[in-house]
Structures are given as structure tokens and as C-alpha cells.
Design a protein around this motif. Structure first.
Motif, PDB file in Angstrom:
ATOM      1  N   LEU A 220      41.336  42.237  33.870  1.00 20.65           N
ATOM      2  CA  LEU A 220      41.804  41.508  35.046  1.00 20.65           C
ATOM      3  C   LEU A 220      42.822  40.464  34.622  1.00 20.65           C
ATOM      4  O   LEU A 220      42.582  39.695  33.692  1.00 20.65           O
ATOM      5  CB  LEU A 220      40.609  40.857  35.750  1.00 20.65           C
ATOM      6  N   GLY A 221      43.964  40.451  35.296  1.00 17.38           N
ATOM      7  CA  GLY A 221      44.986  39.459  34.991  1.00 17.38           C
ATOM      8  C   GLY A 221      44.857  38.219  35.853  1.00 17.38           C
ATOM      9  O   GLY A 221      44.906  37.101  35.364  1.00 17.38           O
ATOM     10  N   SER A 240      44.505  32.428  37.676  1.00 16.29           N
ATOM     11  CA  SER A 240      44.290  33.248  36.471  1.00 16.29           C
ATOM     12  C   SER A 240      43.665  32.469  35.324  1.00 16.29           C
ATOM     13  O   SER A 240      43.752  32.879  34.176  1.00 16.29           O
ATOM     14  CB  SER A 240      45.624  33.847  36.008  1.00 16.29           C
ATOM     15  N   SER A 241      43.044  31.345  35.618  1.00 18.02           N
ATOM     16  CA  SER A 241      42.493  30.484  34.555  1.00 18.02           C
ATOM     17  C   SER A 241      41.082  30.922  34.172  1.00 18.02           C
ATOM     18  O   SER A 241      40.097  30.239  34.445  1.00 18.02           O
ATOM     19  CB  SER A 241      42.487  29.025  35.023  1.00 18.02           C
ATOM     20  N   GLU A 246      34.915  35.924  31.197  1.00 21.00           N
ATOM     21  CA  GLU A 246      34.911  35.744  32.649  1.00 21.00           C
ATOM     22  C   GLU A 246      35.697  36.846  33.346  1.00 21.00           C
ATOM     23  O   GLU A 246      35.318  37.308  34.436  1.00 21.00           O
ATOM     24  CB  GLU A 246      35.502  34.379  33.005  1.00 21.00           C
ATOM     25  N   ARG A 247      36.768  37.314  32.728  1.00 17.64           N
ATOM     26  CA  ARG A 247      37.560  38.397  33.322  1.00 17.64           C
ATOM     27  C   ARG A 247      36.746  39.684  33.410  1.00 17.64           C
ATOM     28  O   ARG A 247      36.817  40.416  34.400  1.00 17.64           O
ATOM     29  CB  ARG A 247      38.839  38.615  32.512  1.00 17.64           C
ATOM     30  N   ARG A 316      44.554  26.750  39.873  1.00 15.70           N
ATOM     31  CA  ARG A 316      43.494  26.657  38.859  1.00 15.70           C
ATOM     32  C   ARG A 316      42.139  26.865  39.537  1.00 15.70           C
ATOM     33  O   ARG A 316      41.782  26.139  40.457  1.00 15.70           O
ATOM     34  CB  ARG A 316      43.553  25.299  38.156  1.00 15.70           C
ATOM     35  N   PHE A 317      41.422  27.872  39.081  1.00 20.37           N
ATOM     36  CA  PHE A 317      40.107  28.185  39.654  1.00 20.37           C
ATOM     37  C   PHE A 317      39.137  27.047  39.361  1.00 20.37           C
ATOM     38  O   PHE A 317      39.018  26.589  38.227  1.00 20.37           O
ATOM     39  CB  PHE A 317      39.583  29.491  39.060  1.00 20.37           C
ATOM     40  N   LEU A 318      38.406  26.601  40.405  1.00 21.15           N
ATOM     41  CA  LEU A 318      37.430  25.531  40.240  1.00 21.15           C
ATOM     42  C   LEU A 318      35.993  26.031  40.364  1.00 21.15           C
ATOM     43  O   LEU A 318      35.159  25.768  39.507  1.00 21.15           O
ATOM     44  CB  LEU A 318      37.684  24.424  41.269  1.00 21.15           C
ATOM     45  N   ARG A 319      35.703  26.767  41.451  1.00 13.61           N
ATOM     46  CA  ARG A 319      34.327  27.227  41.664  1.00 13.61           C
ATOM     47  C   ARG A 319      34.297  28.225  42.814  1.00 13.61           C
ATOM     48  O   ARG A 319      35.228  28.320  43.609  1.00 13.61           O
ATOM     49  CB  ARG A 319      33.411  26.050  42.000  1.00 13.61           C
TER      50      ARG A 319
END
Length: 349
Positions: A220-221, A240-241, A246-247, A316-319
Motif C-alpha cells: 500500500l502506498g 501515507s504516513s 502498518e501498510r 498526516r494520519f492521526l487515528r
């Protein structure tokens, strides 16, 4: 060109900061949202070079005559190319200026002319000024641009923290990114992140609408994100962070939600190009993507929603927001700053 600095020099860079740095060693400038561009002038020859050392000269013919009128005929400048629209800086219009057809380039140079905002002077005549303190380079730049007219502008600066805070808040309404902080006594060091950029940071709850594969197609990108406007789900950007582990977990999490959606359907729903679509900046890249049912919601941090439609940069992914219904993820949660006229930023003496 016989200048003391090569055309392929990497410009000095900045590192992100959590807040505006304090202390009397700093000076502050508005952070422009444009194309970072080095200008090399040797007599009648003018070259515009991007941050990545790409030639940009042919795309912006309207600014070249102004550089040939500068007080010194051999200079190297650092700054940003911008396009100003009705509501402030228009990065989308600026991107459209990069076009392979000469006829299109000429038309756009008249329809959406660019400005150049200079913030550093790296060389003048035979002098390489990069080792000089910023304060010295700034004074030389002010002297060089004295009397210069549109499309060349000198970026304002301040050494007052309160003024910098005011700029950070007010100038967002003109489409600016935030504030830059630079050491007043610092040299210009190519490629080094010694400046500090302080950008606006906000959060939004977005619907996961799909995922893009990595460059090698094995992982996953990025996650593709959407927001609702009334009953239509609009593609607004990506995040994409994630770590490698996790990917892998995300692919397993998203697999049960995978669906087939024809490109024509997304094209009608999308406010920009559809996810995975080509742009002039993504040619040659693998942009294959997988659609999922819009059931998952995540909170992301973002700096800017461009033209009220797309996140300007990757978020930026947080939750995960398991408590948030997807239909509640709309554009109404996006904050907007009070509009401010870009022209008001340039106070000419």
C-alpha cells in the motif's frame, strides 16, 4: 553563463517547526505558496531554475524582461514564482503554467501572469555572497531591487516576533503557507535545512475511499480520502504516513471493503482529477488504485485545502474515528481564514 554559482546548485532548505522560534537571532518572512525558483542573470541571458534543477525559463516568458532591467546585470536570486487570483495565491493556476505547447504557454502567460517574490541574493557581479550573513545579503537585495516593479517583488521581513505572529494569522487569508524563520547572521548553505518553516496545521475527519499501490505494486502506498458535499463524495487527497508493518495491516483491513467503481463514476464525483489520474507532475509513475466502500473514517492533519477542494499537500494520519459516521465527514468542518489582499503584503517605500 559566467556566474560564480552553477545553475544546478541545490537551494538552501527549511525544516518544519512547531512554533515561531523566539530570540533576537531570528528574522521572519511570509512563507509563499509557489514554485521555489533560482534566477540566474548574465547580461541579456536569464535562466529560471526550479528547486530540483529543472529549467523553468520557457514556461514564464512574461517575467524575463523585468530581470533584464535590474540595476546589476549579473546576479543570482532565490525566491518564488507565484500566481495571484481573485482570492489570493492560486497554486492550481501556477501548476497549469507548466505545459509542453508553446501556444498554450504564451496564452497562459497573458491570462495568468506570474510574479516573482525575491527573498535572497546569492551572487552579484563576480561576488559569491553565500558565505555572507543573511543581514548583509538582505541589504544588498534591497539595494538591487530598489525601484523594481511588478512582476518582481521583494518579500517583507521583520525581526519582531509579534509582527511575525500577526503575519502568520492574517496572511493565510491571502493563500500563504505560514512564516519562515531564518538566522539573521546565518550563511546560505546549499542543500541544508537550516531555516525553519512554521505552517498552519489543522485536523479533519475524512472518509477512506480507496488506496493507491506502492511504486513496486507489492504494498500500500497511500490511503485516498474523501469528504461529502451534500450527497456527493469528493476526492480531496491522500495520507501515507505509515510504517511497513502498518501498510500490510491496512491491506488486510481494507480487502473486505474492496469494490469495483468505473472511472466515469468517480470522475463525476471528484472535484479535481480522479484518484490515480495523471498530472504533469506524475507522468511515468504507477498510479493504480483500489476503490473501497466508504465506511471507514480517519482523522488527518493538514495544512491547507487548496481552492476549497483539495488538500495542498499529503496529510498526516492521526487515528481511526470508529465513532464517526462517514456521512458526517463534510466540507463544513474545514476552517477558512478571512480573505486578505496579496498586494497589501508588499508595502513599497
Amino acid at each position: 553563463m559566467k556566474l560564480p554559482i552553477p545553475l544546478d546548485m541545490e537551494p538552501m532548505l527549511s525544516a518544519p517547526g512547531e512554533g515561531i522560534p523566539r530570540g533576537d537571532s531570528w528574522e521572519y518572512e511570509p512563507k509563499w505558496d509557489g514554485f521555489r525558483t533560482l534566477v540566474f542573470r548574465d547580461g541579456d541571458k536569464v535562466e529560471l531554475i526550479s528547486r530540483g534543477a529543472r529549467p523553468m525559463t520557457r514556461y514564464f516568458p512574461e517575467v524575463l524582461p523585468a530581470f533584464r532591467k535590474l540595476r546589476s546585470d549579473r546576479v543570482v536570486l532565490d525566491g518564488e514564482l507565484i500566481v495571484v487570483g481573485d482570492k489570493g495565491l492560486d497554486f492550481g493556476a501556477l501548476q497549469q503554467r507548466i505545459h509542453p505547447a508553446d501556444s498554450r504557454v504564451r496564452m497562459l502567460s497573458e491570462a495568468t501572469p506570474a510574479w516573482y517574490v525575491a527573498f535572497d541574493l546569492l551572487a552579484e557581479g563576480e561576488e559569491d555572497l553565500r558565505s555572507e550573513p543573511l543581514g548583509t545579503r538582505r541589504k544588498r537585495l534591497e539595494s538591487l531591487l530598489k525601484g523594481a516593479k511588478q512582476p518582481i517583488f521583494l518579500t517583507p521581513y521583520t525581526r519582531d516576533e509579534a509582527t511575525a505572529e500577526d503575519w502568520f494569522k492574517r496572511f493565510e487569508g491571502a493563500g500563504l503557507d505560514g512564516v519562515m524563520a531564518k538566522s539573521w547572521k546565518g550563511a546560505y548553505v546549499p542543500g541544508k535545512r537550516l531555516w525553519v518553516k512554521v505552517k498552519h496545521q489543522r485536523t479533519a475527519d475524512c472518509v477512506v475511499i480507496g488506496w493507491r499501490k506502492s511504486a513496486d505494486g507489492k504494498s500500500l502506498g497511500s490511503l485516498l480520502l474523501g469528504l461529502y458535499r451534500k450527497n456527493e463524495l469528493n476526492y480531496v487527497g491522500h495520507t501515507s504516513s505509515f510504517s511497513a508493518a502498518e501498510r500490510r495491516e491496512l491491506i488486510a483491513k481494507l480487502k473486505p471493503l474492496q469494490v469495483d467503481v468505473p472511472p466515469s463514476e468517480w470522475d463525476s464525483h471528484s472535484s479535481g482529477r480522479m484518484p490515480g489520474g495523471l498530472s504533469r507532475w506524475s507522468r511515468g509513475k504507477d498510479l493504480e488504485w483500489v476503490t473501497v466502500r466508504p465506511e471507514l473514517v480517519c482523522e488527518v492533519a493538514y495544512d491547507k485545502l487548496e481552492a476549497g477542494e483539495r488538500f495542498r499537500h499529503a496529510t498526516r494520519f492521526l487515528r481511526w474515528r470508529l465513532d464517526k459516521p462517514p456521512r458526517k465527514c463534510g466540507f463544513d468542518q474545514i476552517e477558512s481564514a478571512a480573505q486578505f489582499d496579496v498586494r497589501g503584503i508588499f508595502a513599497r517605500k
